[in-house]
Design a protein around this motif. Structure first.
Motif, PDB file in Angstrom:
ATOM      1  N   LYS A 107       5.569  10.928   5.242  1.00 15.39           N
ATOM      2  CA  LYS A 107       5.096   9.697   4.625  1.00 15.39           C
ATOM      3  C   LYS A 107       3.992   9.082   5.490  1.00 15.39           C
ATOM      4  CE  LYS A 107       7.074   5.338   3.282  1.00 15.39           C
ATOM      5  NZ  LYS A 107       8.313   4.567   3.229  1.00 15.39           N
ATOM      6  N   VAL A 109      -4.615   8.825   3.820  1.00 13.08           N
ATOM      7  CA  VAL A 109      -5.235   7.899   2.872  1.00 13.08           C
ATOM      8  C   VAL A 109      -6.207   6.978   3.595  1.00 13.08           C
ATOM      9  CG1 VAL A 109      -4.782   5.953   1.337  1.00 13.08           C
ATOM     10  CG2 VAL A 109      -3.343   7.974   1.214  1.00 13.08           C
ATOM     11  N   GLN A 126       0.843  -1.193   0.000  1.00 11.86           N
ATOM     12  CA  GLN A 126       0.000   0.000   0.000  1.00 11.86           C
ATOM     13  C   GLN A 126       0.877   1.242   0.000  1.00 11.86           C
ATOM     14  OE1 GLN A 126      -2.480  -0.102   3.460  1.00 11.86           O
ATOM     15  NE2 GLN A 126      -3.844  -1.606   2.542  1.00 11.86           N
ATOM     16  N   GLU A 127       1.885   1.201   0.885  1.00  9.42           N
ATOM     17  CA  GLU A 127       2.779   2.338   0.999  1.00  9.42           C
ATOM     18  C   GLU A 127       3.485   2.593  -0.321  1.00  9.42           C
ATOM     19  OE1 GLU A 127       5.724   2.352   4.316  1.00  9.42           O
ATOM     20  OE2 GLU A 127       3.880   2.561   5.478  1.00  9.42           O
ATOM     21  N   VAL A 135       1.015   4.152  -2.813  1.00 11.09           N
ATOM     22  CA  VAL A 135       0.654   5.541  -2.519  1.00 11.09           C
ATOM     23  C   VAL A 135       1.862   6.451  -2.757  1.00 11.09           C
ATOM     24  CG1 VAL A 135      -0.021   7.133  -0.700  1.00 11.09           C
ATOM     25  CG2 VAL A 135      -1.159   4.937  -0.903  1.00 11.09           C
ATOM     26  N   MET A 136       3.041   5.986  -2.317  1.00 12.47           N
ATOM     27  CA  MET A 136       4.239   6.798  -2.470  1.00 12.47           C
ATOM     28  C   MET A 136       4.553   7.038  -3.954  1.00 12.47           C
ATOM     29  SD  MET A 136       5.254   8.030   0.137  1.00 12.47           S
ATOM     30  CE  MET A 136       3.943   7.967   1.299  1.00 12.47           C
ATOM     31  N   VAL A 185       0.861  11.018   5.240  1.00 11.87           N
ATOM     32  CA  VAL A 185       0.160  10.767   3.969  1.00 11.87           C
ATOM     33  C   VAL A 185      -0.617   9.466   4.049  1.00 11.87           C
ATOM     34  CG1 VAL A 185       0.496  10.147   1.558  1.00 11.87           C
ATOM     35  CG2 VAL A 185       1.710  12.085   2.509  1.00 11.87           C
ATOM     36  N   MET A 186       0.053   8.420   4.557  1.00  9.19           N
ATOM     37  CA  MET A 186      -0.611   7.120   4.648  1.00  9.19           C
ATOM     38  C   MET A 186      -1.807   7.201   5.603  1.00  9.19           C
ATOM     39  SD  MET A 186       0.915   5.384   2.480  1.00  9.19           S
ATOM     40  CE  MET A 186      -0.046   3.916   2.698  1.00  9.19           C
ATOM     41  N   VAL A 239       2.238   9.743  -4.940  1.00 11.27           N
ATOM     42  CA  VAL A 239       2.610  11.018  -4.315  1.00 11.27           C
ATOM     43  C   VAL A 239       3.856  11.594  -4.984  1.00 11.27           C
ATOM     44  CG1 VAL A 239       3.532  12.052  -2.207  1.00 11.27           C
ATOM     45  CG2 VAL A 239       1.541  10.554  -2.094  1.00 11.27           C
TER      46      VAL A 239
END
Lengths: 690, 85
Positions: free
Chosen positions: B45, B52, A92-93, A96-97, B48-49, A100
């Motif tokens: 980071k 989300v 997931q990270e 998303v990263m 951000v997570m 981003v």
């Protein structure tokens, strides 16, 4: 623990744990606990927000009550070694990263630096593209490299960057799909073998694995997984160590060899002195083993890239053709710009991931997308009768003694020998002895297992064999005692027979009744309506028993008194005829056939080796799991083909409009990306609507 | 003549940046700055997570409530039906 209710609707409650942070383990324990509460249909605990989302079909009070009873320390034990939370979190990270990073780059990076980054990143794609081309293949990497290369050549760095971004997202999703399916499977498997045969006071005792200490002796036989690390002290076995060494050929183990946990005994038996107890990396080994078997099998590539690969030459050809016809390089390049493979590469893994997730909901774990493809395309299904078409629990109907032996004694003796093998008929004999209260001391010597035939051992200097008609009478040349031939011929036909001979003379026949599952008939007709043309039954039973079962459930073909090599031989023959074959089995003797078939399906109560070799395992109580699997696979293929057609059709239209000059390249790109997004989200929905 | 001085100036500047600048970039204080910057990135980071996840949960809230509304509407529309004998 305190909870605050954040939101509630009729069948969903979201509660927040009243604290700032939650560890992964805490979240896992809470999730497992809540999932076990009656009436709760789905739980999701997010450790980042400390929120538990609970879907239920009872009333709020039940959920609140459950939350009141929650105790972290008490329910910690519920948790398996690995839960997959870490893995999902990591991906997931990553995802998303990735998004981003792309947004930040686009917004803040100066144009000249952005170009430098894009050029640097493209080098990798160029390299793989050229490498593929050098191998004489025109596949997706070539197209990727061409599209990126041409964009760079035209100084269109934005397009190059967005192509690479989409490819990157697709790659992450693909990797996630694969890791997740392996992880799920390994978890179910590592939870499995929890009892082992330990040698205590010269007797074999079934012991929970947690009770084994360093220095204990354990016995491992054909088809079982070695549960713990240790040294072989007695016996001889061929062990498949693919998980440790990557070597697929079995290794011979004898006294003083070292045996590793997670490896599988393919043949033979040995006693192992335990050197390391449970909990040391069993899960990791199983993961390695599955990945290894995947590697060995992945001769054909998975459907997603396969489909995309097919397209590559056409795209390149189209580009060339447009250039030849129009002599306009910009128009020619517009074909390359609306890149099919991005959409395909993104949509396919999502479809497969979602289908696997859905299958897991029905208790089906699939080791890879290509096996669902194989199931969808299959037209022949081969059943091993025992344990699949019949209940996995056959019962002893009668014991007929010969040669003046006592019935009860014979049953006791048979149970004594049979208890060491993970086979359903063996289980039946042992169970019958247990029900009748027959205790048996282990007074035999080493038990030898002849795959698919039976077992032999020596008791008080006399050779005892138990097994099929073929094994006892043809191979071992045993005889029916004189004057009892009539009784032997009159044995009832409706049962399967297990023959036991002592010193070459028939001592007893154990009649086993193994009723066919009530749903078998229905399942077979449903499978037919889903595209299976040829239903085959294989059994070690006699011709008469097989014929009566075959006609009752309506199979097209049946084979009686088959040996394991016959099963795999038949499958090989069918494959040579161009058919796609599914094999459904559960035992040690099905293993060769399971690996030979296009898709091998193991029913969960079966032997460990069958589950390891199988491509798909089903842990449902009934056979309808097979129907669901076939339905899901068919629907998945339909979706993939629809996506394929949708992507090609829509983007083809865009190309045509672009070449004709009707729409601008920028609006074409926007429409292309929108359609990709739409198809991607659509692919995440369930295949079978309730 | 002026050009020569200019060049010498650049040379001197280069030497200073090459030595003192490098010193500054690898100094203990600089390391502190890097550490804080890394910590900041990691925090960003995480946040951000976290955002989300929060967005996802709130979307779930909205969806489930919307379903409730529709169900209520549906049950409202169901009229009682009387059938004559």
């Amino acid at each position: 623990m305190k909870f605050s209710i954040e939101h509630e609707s009729r069948r969903r409650i979201r509660v927040k744990v009243c604290r700032n942070k939650m560890t992964l383990v805490e979240a896992d324990v809470l999730e497992y606990y809540l999932a076990g509460v009656e009436g709760v249909s789905k739980v999701r605990v997010d450790e980042r927000t400390c929120c538990a989302t609970i879907h239920h079909n009872t009333c709020k009070a039940v959920v609140i009550d459950a939350l009141k009873k929650y105790n972290f320390e008490k329910y910690k034990e519920l948790l398996p070694e690995e839960t997959g939370r870490k893995l999902n979190r990591a991906y997931q990270e990553k995802l998303v990263m990735c998004i981003v990073k792309r947004t930040l780059f686009k917004m803040f990076l100066p144009a000249s630096l952005g170009i430098a980054v894009t050029v640097c990143k493209s080098a990798g794609y160029m390299y793989t593209g050229i490498k593929t081309l050098m191998k004489g293949k025109i596949e997706v990497p070539v197209l990727d490299a061409t599209a990126i290369g041409v964009s760079l050549f035209r100084r269109d760095f934005k397009t190059a960057a967005s192509i690479m971004f989409l490819l990157g997202v697709g790659e992450i999703l693909e990797e996630w799909t694969h890791k997740k399916s392996v992880d799920d499977l390994a978890r179910t498997m590592s939870l499995d073998v929890d009892k082992v045969w330990a040698v205590r006071d010269k007797q074999e005792v079934l012991t929970p694995i947690a009770d084994i200490k360093v220095g204990d002796y354990i016995v491992v036989r054909t088809g079982s997984m070695i549960p713990l690390d240790g040294k072989v002290v007695y016996g001889e076995a061929f062990v498949n160590q693919a998980s440790m060494t990557g070597e697929s050929l079995p290794v011979r183990k004898e006294a003083d060899s070292y045996a590793y946990a997670g490896t599988v005994v393919e043949e033979g038996a040995c006693i192992i002195q335990v050197e390391k107890t449970s909990g040391s990396g069993r899960y990791d080994r199983i993961v390695e083993m599955i990945e290894e078997s995947e590697k060995l099998k992945s001769a054909s590539e998975n459907k997603a890239s396969h489909l995309a690969d097919h397209l590559v030459p056409y795209t390149l050809l189209g580009t060339g053709l447009v250039y030849l016809l129009t002599r306009n390089i910009v128009k020619a390049l517009s074909v390359l710009m609306v890149d099919f493979s991005c959409a395909l590469k993104l949509a396919m893994p999502i479809s497969v991931l979602s289908a696997m997730r859905e299958a897991r909901g029905y208790g089906i774990s699939v080791k890879g997308g290509k096996f669902m493809e194989a199931v969808a395309e299959a037209d022949t299904i081969v059943f091993d009768k025992t344990g699949t078409l019949t209940h996995a629990t056959p019962k002893v109907a009668d014991v007929v003694a010969f040669g003046g032996n006592d019935r009860v004694e014979m049953l006791r003796l048979a149970a004594c020998l049979e208890e060491h093998y993970p086979h359903s008929i063996a289980n039946a004999v042992v169970e019958e002895a247990r029900v009748r209260g027959l205790n048996h001391e282990e007074r035999h010597s080493k038990v030898e297992y002849v795959v698919a035939h039976g077992i032999s051992s020596v008791i008080d200097g006399e050779k005892v064999i138990i097994g099929s008609h073929h094994f006892v009478f043809q191979d071992e040349k045993s005889v029916v005692p004189e004057g009892e031939e009539k009784r032997f011929d009159d044995l009832p036909d409706e049962y399967s027979h297990l023959y036991m001979a002592i010193s070459g003379r028939l001592a007893a026949v154990i009649c086993i009744s193994d009723p066919v599952r009530t749903e078998a008939n229905d399942v077979i007709s449903k499978l037919r309506s889903l595209g299976i043309e040829n239903v085959v039954m294989m059994t070690g039973d006699s011709e008469k028993t097989a014929a009566s079962v075959a006609s009752a459930i309506g199979v097209d073909e049946y084979f009686s008194e088959v040996l394991p090599e016959d099963k795999s031989g038949y499958i090989r023959k069918e494959k040579a005829l161009g058919r796609k074959v599914i094999m459904v089995g559960d035992g040690v003797n099905d293993s060769p056939a399971l690996s030979e078939a296009d898709a091998g399906i193991a029913i969960s109560d079966g032997a460990a080796i069958a589950r390891e070799i199988a491509d798909i395992t089903i842990s449902c109580d009934d056979l309808y799991g097979l129907v669901r699997l076939k339905e899901l696979s068919n629907e998945l293929m339909k979706r993939i083909n629809n996506n394929y057609r949708g992507i090609i059709g829509f983007n083809g239209g865009l190309i045509a409009l672009g070449v004709a000059g009707v729409i601008q390249p920028s609006s074409a790109a926007l429409l292309h990306n929108m359609s990709t997004l739409f198809i991607g989200t659509n692919s995440m929905t369930n295949l079978i609507k309730e | 003549m002026k050009k020569i001085w200019e060049r010498a100036g650049f040379l001197a500047g280069g030497i200073i940046i090459g030595t003192a600048g490098l010193k500054a970039l690898t100094s203990r204080d600089a390391k502190k700055v890097y550490t804080h910057a890394t910590a900041l990135t990691l925090r960003a980071k995480d946040s951000v997570m976290g955002t989300v996840s929060k967005v996802r949960e709130n979307c779930g809230d909205i969806l489930s409530e919307a379903q409730d509304i529709n169900e209520n509407l549906e049950s409202d529309e169901k009229r009682e039906i009387v059938e004559s004998e």
